[in-house]
Design a protein around this motif. Structure first.
Motif: not given
Length: 296
Positions: A227-229, A233-236, A274-275
């Motif tokens: 989930l973190k990974s 990536l979506i944020l970046e 979390k999402i």
């Protein structure tokens, strides 16, 4: 029609060229090598079966050379044999074992052009030499992951990433034993921007999706890291103001969303909560998170 469509003529040319394709002579007759390869590659099933005894030794001879263009010619010939001859034919006299040994040895190469041809050929040879995932598959996966971990050249990393999904598909559920080393490779490759086309990241996301499908029973134990990974990536990508085209950014985000949907289905409550929390606090990525939550 081309003269090379005549199987009998091609067979005669192969026989004639073979006189020059001995270990002592072949380097002095580059024309014979080129003619032999062209003719052999034009022979298809079932005609090629009649000439395996000629084509295989020649292919093994040139694939063992130090020059990359000869290696690539040898790989193409071996791949052509594997596509146009049955497993039974290649199993006679240990031919399939010899082909596998010749191809897998080339995975140690650092030549980009050779590596592009090696991994598809290696997949073919594994299908020929093994009926189902085996220790050979494990050994190749271990080597591929090791190479991926140590590689710094973006173009070679891309070659590895493009071929990883096919190996994962072929291994199926037996991939589980490699998750400890596979997932960190995913995380590290997704952190690196490999150019405006984001080819490497997209290939890794495709391999990630396949992994979630074939190794689903073990993924919940790694859900936080996965989930973190993907969220990172979506944020970046959402904040990227570089030269990456908008359609490429959208494709990367879509692939991340697909992976998150699969992850949510495997561990619904924890991941979904979390999402949902991320959707509320992060307006930049809220649309992507909403799509994940809306999928059943």
């Amino acid at each position: 029609p081309s003269l090379l469509s005549d199987a009998h003529l091609v067979g005669w040319i192969l026989s004639d060229c073979c006189e020059h394709l001995t270990r002592q002579k072949w380097k002095r007759h580059p024309g014979a090598v080129a003619a032999f390869a062209e003719c052999a590659l034009n022979l298809k099933s079932p005609h090629l079966s009649q000439h395996v005894a000629q084509v295989l030794p020649a292919a093994l001879l040139v694939v063992d050379d130090f020059q990359s263009h000869h290696k690539r010619t040898g790989i193409r010939l071996l791949s052509h044999l594997m596509r146009n001859c049955s497993r039974a034919e290649l199993g006679w006299q240990g031919r399939s074992e010899v082909i596998y040994d010749a191809v897998q040895h080339l995975t140690y190469s650092q030549d980009e052009e050779v590596l592009k041809d090696v991994y598809p050929a290696l997949l073919l040879s594994l299908r020929v030499v093994e009926k189902e995932p085996s220790q050979r598959h494990d050994a190749i996966m271990q080597r591929l992951l090791y190479n991926m971990q140590l590689e710094n050249k973006l173009r070679i990393r891309l070659i590895y990433a493009r071929n990883l999904q096919s190996f994962i598909e072929q291994m199926g559920a037996s991939l589980i034993k490699h998750l400890k080393h596979l997932l960190p490779v995913f995380y590290s490759y997704l952190e690196v921007n490999d150019g405006p086309k984001e080819e490497c990241r997209l290939s890794i996301l495709a391999a990630f999706e396949t992994t979630l499908k074939v190794a689903w029973m073990r993924i919940p134990a790694h859900s936080d890291e996965v989930l973190k990974s993907l969220v990172k990536l979506i944020l970046e990508i959402s904040l990227d103001v570089g030269p990456t085209p908008e359609e490429v950014k959208a494709l990367v985000v879509e692939k991340c969303v697909q992976n998150l949907v699969l992850l949510k289905r495997l561990k619904t409550k924890d991941v979904e909560e979390k999402i949902l929390a991320l959707e509320k606090v992060n307006s930049v990525c809220s649309e992507a998170f909403s799509r994940v939550l809306s999928e059943a």
